[in-house]
Design an enzyme around this catalytic site. Structure first.
Site, PDB file in Angstrom:
ATOM      1  N   HIS A 102       6.048   5.127  -1.188  1.00 53.18           N
ATOM      2  CA  HIS A 102       7.430   4.727  -0.934  1.00 53.18           C
ATOM      3  C   HIS A 102       7.831   5.170   0.460  1.00 53.18           C
ATOM      4  O   HIS A 102       7.421   6.229   0.912  1.00 53.18           O
ATOM      5  CB  HIS A 102       8.379   5.349  -1.970  1.00 53.18           C
ATOM      6  CG  HIS A 102       9.664   4.620  -2.057  1.00 53.18           C
ATOM      7  ND1 HIS A 102      10.706   4.841  -1.204  1.00 53.18           N
ATOM      8  CD2 HIS A 102      10.050   3.615  -2.875  1.00 53.18           C
ATOM      9  CE1 HIS A 102      11.690   4.016  -1.506  1.00 53.18           C
ATOM     10  NE2 HIS A 102      11.317   3.254  -2.509  1.00 53.18           N
TER      11      HIS A 102
ATOM     12  N   ASP B 191       7.987   0.203  -9.478  1.00 52.99           N
ATOM     13  CA  ASP B 191       7.270  -0.997  -9.914  1.00 52.99           C
ATOM     14  C   ASP B 191       6.068  -0.704 -10.801  1.00 52.99           C
ATOM     15  O   ASP B 191       5.605  -1.587 -11.515  1.00 52.99           O
ATOM     16  CB  ASP B 191       6.803  -1.796  -8.686  1.00 52.99           C
ATOM     17  CG  ASP B 191       7.989  -2.324  -7.904  1.00 52.99           C
ATOM     18  OD1 ASP B 191       8.792  -3.037  -8.514  1.00 52.99           O
ATOM     19  OD2 ASP B 191       8.120  -2.006  -6.713  1.00 52.99           O
TER      20      ASP B 191
HETATM   21  C1  LIG Z   1       6.059   1.116  -0.298  1.00 51.25           C
HETATM   22  C2  LIG Z   1       5.296   0.995   1.006  1.00 51.25           C
HETATM   23  C3  LIG Z   1       5.447  -0.419   1.561  1.00 51.25           C
HETATM   24  C4  LIG Z   1       5.860   2.008   2.013  1.00 51.25           C
HETATM   25  O1  LIG Z   1       5.278   1.706   3.196  1.00 51.25           O
HETATM   26  P1  LIG Z   1       5.386   2.584   4.530  1.00 51.25           P
HETATM   27  O2  LIG Z   1       6.450   3.596   4.440  1.00 51.25           O
HETATM   28  O3  LIG Z   1       5.416   1.621   5.657  1.00 51.25           O
HETATM   29  O4  LIG Z   1       4.036   3.382   4.495  1.00 51.25           O
HETATM   30  P2  LIG Z   1       2.657   2.867   5.072  1.00 51.25           P
HETATM   31  O5  LIG Z   1       2.304   1.527   4.522  1.00 51.25           O
HETATM   32  O6  LIG Z   1       2.729   2.995   6.573  1.00 51.25           O
HETATM   33  O7  LIG Z   1       1.697   3.938   4.466  1.00 51.25           O
HETATM   34  C5  LIG Z   1       1.464   5.240   5.010  1.00 51.25           C
HETATM   35  C6  LIG Z   1       0.039   5.655   4.661  1.00 51.25           C
HETATM   36  O8  LIG Z   1      -0.095   5.760   3.237  1.00 51.25           O
HETATM   37  C7  LIG Z   1      -1.040   4.794   2.752  1.00 51.25           C
HETATM   38  N1  LIG Z   1      -0.477   4.136   1.588  1.00 51.25           N
HETATM   39  C8  LIG Z   1       0.832   3.854   1.382  1.00 51.25           C
HETATM   40  N2  LIG Z   1       0.982   3.237   0.208  1.00 51.25           N
HETATM   41  C9  LIG Z   1      -0.250   3.140  -0.317  1.00 51.25           C
HETATM   42  C10 LIG Z   1      -0.732   2.603  -1.522  1.00 51.25           C
HETATM   43  N3  LIG Z   1       0.102   2.031  -2.384  1.00 51.25           N
HETATM   44  N4  LIG Z   1      -2.052   2.675  -1.779  1.00 51.25           N
HETATM   45  C11 LIG Z   1      -2.900   3.253  -0.902  1.00 51.25           C
HETATM   46  N5  LIG Z   1      -2.495   3.783   0.269  1.00 51.25           N
HETATM   47  C12 LIG Z   1      -1.186   3.723   0.555  1.00 51.25           C
HETATM   48  C13 LIG Z   1      -1.183   3.773   3.882  1.00 51.25           C
HETATM   49  O9  LIG Z   1      -2.415   3.100   3.840  1.00 51.25           O
HETATM   50  C14 LIG Z   1      -1.013   4.645   5.094  1.00 51.25           C
HETATM   51  O10 LIG Z   1      -2.195   5.352   5.297  1.00 51.25           O
HETATM   52  P3  LIG Z   1      -2.743   5.596   6.789  1.00 51.25           P
HETATM   53  O11 LIG Z   1      -1.665   6.423   7.453  1.00 51.25           O
HETATM   54  O12 LIG Z   1      -4.030   6.301   6.560  1.00 51.25           O
HETATM   55  O13 LIG Z   1      -2.883   4.243   7.414  1.00 51.25           O
HETATM   56  C15 LIG Z   1       3.805   1.327   0.780  1.00 51.25           C
HETATM   57  O14 LIG Z   1       3.674   2.595   0.180  1.00 51.25           O
HETATM   58  C16 LIG Z   1       3.116   0.259  -0.029  1.00 51.25           C
HETATM   59  O15 LIG Z   1       2.662  -0.753   0.522  1.00 51.25           O
HETATM   60  N6  LIG Z   1       3.010   0.458  -1.395  1.00 51.25           N
HETATM   61  C17 LIG Z   1       2.442  -0.557  -2.246  1.00 51.25           C
HETATM   62  C18 LIG Z   1       3.440  -1.646  -2.508  1.00 51.25           C
HETATM   63  C19 LIG Z   1       4.537  -1.199  -3.432  1.00 51.25           C
HETATM   64  O16 LIG Z   1       4.299  -0.608  -4.461  1.00 51.25           O
HETATM   65  N7  LIG Z   1       5.762  -1.542  -3.064  1.00 51.25           N
HETATM   66  C20 LIG Z   1       6.939  -1.251  -3.872  1.00 51.25           C
HETATM   67  C21 LIG Z   1       7.807  -0.250  -3.211  1.00 51.25           C
HETATM   68  S1  LIG Z   1       9.119   0.247  -4.293  1.00 51.25           S
END
Ligand SMILES: CC(C)(COP(=O)(O)OP(=O)(O)OC[C@H]1O[C@@H](n2cnc3c(N)ncnc32)[C@H](O)[C@@H]1OP(=O)(O)O)[C@@H](O)C(=O)NCCC(=O)NCCS
Length: 371
Positions: free
Chosen positions: A256, A307
């Site tokens: 998140h 989710d």
């Molecule tokens: C929610 C979300 C979009 C937040 O994104 P964000 O704040 O931009 O964080 P990032 O995508 O930059 O992730 C930061 C790090 O954690 C990792 N990470 C984040 N969510 C992850 C996941 N669900 N599974 C595996 N790795 C994850 C990323 O790969 C990244 O790693 P890195 O620094 O080695 O590249 C992200 O956690 C995600 O894509 N989750 C899955 C989708 C989801 O469940 N969305 C619903 C949100 S309520």
């Protein structure tokens, strides 16, 4: 001018609707844990729109208004019949909600009374549209909404054409409460950006639905169920998840932007998933989910978000997986409209800047001289 990727940490609006402070989510200052246990979705809708919990007569009046507006214009239902049967359910919802404006005589009336009425209409009509689309694509006729029952009850009734079990109503109601608002999440932000141009509330909600659709936001609940279906069995959890983690593939339903120590909504949905499994006498989905959580949290430190467990809950309620994100919208429209009304109250155009990283000092080259 330096850009902050994803606007992380940027405070873009003042709002008194919901807050996330030190990992605690509140609606109008009331902890979500308390609301999840005690409040009905309609009480929460009133709370978000009015800033206080309703008394009995205010609640009765809201439920009556929601009942009054729940029928969708016949033209919108006729439109649903024209959509491809395999249309993406969020694309169908986005299109149908946009079309509601065409049949609302006060769509462009920007008085606060008309905007509030339109918020009630949108809250009342989204469940009807989602249920109608789900039935029409199966070759069935839509079921007309019932009067005098709550949204969770009405939605399940319109979806199946049958009186839902009390336990199903309770579970759906709690899921709606938990999804109702979430500070300046991506879809809420897009709704505020849209209406800050003084565009109408239907445009704001249409923008929000388009934003919620993506798998990094509301679309994650469906993506979680696709993953659970792909895994298929408890034994396959470990090799499947390990393979994803080894290949640095994101596991849907985890992580998140704001919560780093866990999403406070997830525990309620986890409990609900366990209870629904016990009632069904089939704990497979719950146990698979628990095992996935142990692996992902153990290895990556990532916690489940709202989710993750909603996927198994909705499936155990008999809901097809491509309706999960539309159900999120049925709930979140309460928050979107609360934010839209708040934006109108003290509006200023939302227009940030971009950090330019393109070429400079270029000149126009005539077409004939370009390679
Ligand atoms: C929610 C979300 C979009 C937040 O994104 P964000 O704040 O931009 O964080 P990032 O995508 O930059 O992730 C930061 C790090 O954690 C990792 N990470 C984040 N969510 C992850 C996941 N669900 N599974 C595996 N790795 C994850 C990323 O790969 C990244 O790693 P890195 O620094 O080695 O590249 C992200 O956690 C995600 O894509 N989750 C899955 C989708 C989801 O469940 N969305 C619903 C949100 S309520």
């Amino acid at each position: 001018m330096t850009a902050t990727k994803g606007l992380e940490g940027i405070v873009a609006a003042k709002s008194s609707i919901s807050s996330i402070i030190d990992g605690v989510l509140t609606y109008q200052g009331i902890n979500i844990d308390e609301l999840a246990e005690k409040a009905s979705f309609e009480e929460v809708v009133y709370l978000l729109w009015h800033g206080k919990l309703p008394n009995q007569s205010e609640l009765d009046e809201l439920i009556a208004q929601l009942g009054e507006y729940a029928s969708v214009p016949a033209e919108v239902i006729a439109g649903l019949r024209l959509y491809p049967k395999n249309a993406n359910s969020m694309a169908a919802l986005r299109t149908a909600v946009s079309s509601l404006a065409l049949y609302d005589a006060e769509a462009n009336d920007m008085s606060s009374e008309a905007n509030y009425r339109k918020a009630v209409k949108l809250q009342a009509q989204l469940p009807t549209i989602v249920a109608a689309f789900a039935r029409i694509r199966e070759g069935k006729d839509p079921v007309a909404p019932k009067k005098g029952v709550g949204i969770a009850h009405n939605f399940l009734y319109m979806l199946t054409g049958e009186e839902p079990a009390p336990v199903a109503i309770q579970a759906m109601d709690k899921a709606l409460v938990l999804h109702a608002d979430h500070e300046l999440n991506a879809s809420t932000f897009s709704s505020r950006v849209t209406v800050a141009t003084l565009s109408d509330i239907y445009s704001g909600v249409t923008s929000a639905i388009g934003t919620l659709k993506g798998p990094l936001h509301g679309g994650a609940n469906e993506a979680v169920m696709i993953m659970l279906d792909e895994i298929g069995s408890l034994e396959n959890v470990e090799p499947y998840i390990q393979n994803k983690l080894d290949n640095k593939v994101k596991i849907m339903g985890f992580g998140h932007r704001v919560y780093k120590n866990g999403d406070p909504r997830a525990k309620h949905l986890m409990q609900m998933s366990r209870q629904l499994g016990e009632l069904k006498g089939d704990m497979t989905l719950y146990e698979m989910s628990i095992k996935i959580e142990a692996l992902v949290t153990g290895q990556k430190g990532l916690k489940p978000n709202v989710d993750f467990y909603s996927a198994s809950c909705y499936t155990m309620l008999g809901i097809p997986r491509d309706l999960f994100t539309p159900i999120f919208a049925i709930s979140r429209v309460s928050g979107w409209t609360a934010h839209i009304l708040e934006q109108y109250e003290d509006n200023r155009l939302i227009r940030p800047r971009a950090e330019y990283v393109g070429p400079v000092d270029q000149h126009y080259v005539p077409l004939s001289q370009r390679g």
